[in-house]
Motif scaffolding. Structure first.
Motif, PDB file in Angstrom:
ATOM      1  N   ILE A  75       0.836  -1.203   0.000  1.00 26.68           N
ATOM      2  CA  ILE A  75       0.000   0.000   0.000  1.00 26.68           C
ATOM      3  C   ILE A  75       0.873   1.256   0.000  1.00 26.68           C
ATOM      4  CG2 ILE A  75      -1.624   1.348   1.398  1.00 26.68           C
ATOM      5  CD1 ILE A  75      -2.858  -1.356   2.240  1.00 26.68           C
ATOM      6  N   ALA A  76       1.928   1.250   0.796  1.00 29.64           N
ATOM      7  CA  ALA A  76       2.816   2.414   0.855  1.00 29.64           C
ATOM      8  C   ALA A  76       3.544   2.631  -0.469  1.00 29.64           C
ATOM      9  CB  ALA A  76       3.819   2.243   1.985  1.00 29.64           C
ATOM     10  N   LEU A  77       4.054   1.564  -1.069  1.00 27.79           N
ATOM     11  CA  LEU A  77       4.773   1.712  -2.336  1.00 27.79           C
ATOM     12  C   LEU A  77       3.856   2.154  -3.471  1.00 27.79           C
ATOM     13  CD1 LEU A  77       7.217  -1.309  -2.379  1.00 27.79           C
ATOM     14  CD2 LEU A  77       7.807   1.092  -2.383  1.00 27.79           C
ATOM     15  N   ILE A  78       2.697   1.538  -3.556  1.00 33.49           N
ATOM     16  CA  ILE A  78       1.771   1.900  -4.626  1.00 33.49           C
ATOM     17  C   ILE A  78       1.241   3.314  -4.408  1.00 33.49           C
ATOM     18  CG2 ILE A  78      -0.482   1.346  -5.631  1.00 33.49           C
ATOM     19  CD1 ILE A  78       0.249  -1.614  -5.178  1.00 33.49           C
ATOM     20  N   GLY A  79       0.979   3.668  -3.167  1.00 35.28           N
ATOM     21  CA  GLY A  79       0.508   5.016  -2.881  1.00 35.28           C
ATOM     22  C   GLY A  79       1.544   6.068  -3.210  1.00 35.28           C
ATOM     23  N   ARG A  80       2.786   5.807  -2.892  1.00 34.08           N
ATOM     24  CA  ARG A  80       3.846   6.771  -3.180  1.00 34.08           C
ATOM     25  C   ARG A  80       4.105   6.869  -4.678  1.00 34.08           C
ATOM     26  NH1 ARG A  80       9.666   5.567  -1.409  1.00 34.08           N
ATOM     27  NH2 ARG A  80       8.537   4.377   0.139  1.00 34.08           N
ATOM     28  N   ARG A  81       3.916   5.770  -5.370  1.00 34.52           N
ATOM     29  CA  ARG A  81       4.233   5.769  -6.790  1.00 34.52           C
ATOM     30  C   ARG A  81       3.128   6.386  -7.640  1.00 34.52           C
ATOM     31  NH1 ARG A  81       5.722   0.522 -10.429  1.00 34.52           N
ATOM     32  NH2 ARG A  81       6.321   1.673 -12.270  1.00 34.52           N
ATOM     33  N   TYR A  82       1.868   6.115  -7.306  1.00 35.48           N
ATOM     34  CA  TYR A  82       0.776   6.509  -8.196  1.00 35.48           C
ATOM     35  C   TYR A  82      -0.030   7.717  -7.740  1.00 35.48           C
ATOM     36  CZ  TYR A  82       1.738   2.199 -10.648  1.00 35.48           C
ATOM     37  OH  TYR A  82       2.356   1.207 -11.357  1.00 35.48           O
ATOM     38  N   LEU A  83       0.065   8.083  -6.484  1.00 40.31           N
ATOM     39  CA  LEU A  83      -0.661   9.264  -6.038  1.00 40.31           C
ATOM     40  C   LEU A  83       0.140  10.513  -6.384  1.00 40.31           C
ATOM     41  CD1 LEU A  83      -2.017   8.205  -2.547  1.00 40.31           C
ATOM     42  CD2 LEU A  83      -3.258   8.386  -4.690  1.00 40.31           C
ATOM     43  N   PRO A  84      -0.534  11.604  -6.713  1.00 35.78           N
ATOM     44  CA  PRO A  84       0.211  12.827  -7.017  1.00 35.78           C
ATOM     45  C   PRO A  84       0.898  13.367  -5.770  1.00 35.78           C
ATOM     46  CG  PRO A  84      -2.142  13.258  -6.977  1.00 35.78           C
ATOM     47  CD  PRO A  84      -1.972  11.776  -6.835  1.00 35.78           C
ATOM     48  N   GLU A  85       2.059  13.966  -6.009  1.00 37.55           N
ATOM     49  CA  GLU A  85       2.806  14.496  -4.872  1.00 37.55           C
ATOM     50  C   GLU A  85       2.168  15.780  -4.373  1.00 37.55           C
ATOM     51  OE1 GLU A  85       6.978  14.825  -5.222  1.00 37.55           O
ATOM     52  OE2 GLU A  85       7.146  13.017  -6.442  1.00 37.55           O
ATOM     53  N   ARG A  86       2.216  15.967  -3.087  1.00 34.46           N
ATOM     54  CA  ARG A  86       1.662  17.182  -2.480  1.00 34.46           C
ATOM     55  C   ARG A  86       2.716  18.283  -2.512  1.00 34.46           C
ATOM     56  NH1 ARG A  86      -0.774  15.296   3.247  1.00 34.46           N
ATOM     57  NH2 ARG A  86      -2.289  13.794   2.512  1.00 34.46           N
TER      58      ARG A  86
END
Length: 91
Positions: A75-86
């Protein structure tokens, strides 16, 4: 190392740990279903069946923890990879 290979390895770890935990749970339910937890005041001589059930219980809990932690890593890897950066607020 590529993020894709890390994600595939974590996925393989999750699936393997879950499958082994389910297999051990099936073995536990099949061969040790008549063993009940003991109260703290009961004293019975230790037998191989109690020790085997205890060992299987420990292994099931460990495999469940490994599967859960690898899911959190996925979840952490996929979230960091595919969610836009803040954007950070600059003062």
């Amino acid at each position: 190392m590529k993020p894709t290979s890390i994600i595939s390895r974590l996925t393989l770890l999750t699936v393997t740990a879950t499958a082994l935990a389910l297999l051990l749970l099936w073995v536990f339910q099949t061969y040790f279903s008549d063993i009940l937890p003991l109260a703290a005041t009961e004293t019975l001589p230790p037998s191989w069946r109690f020790q085997g059930a205890y060992l299987l219980t420990i292994l099931i809990y460990l495999l469940t923890a490994v599967a859960f932690m690898s899911i959190l890593g996925l979840i952490a890897l996929i979230g960091r990879r595919y969610l836009p950066e803040r954007r950070q607020n600059s003062r």
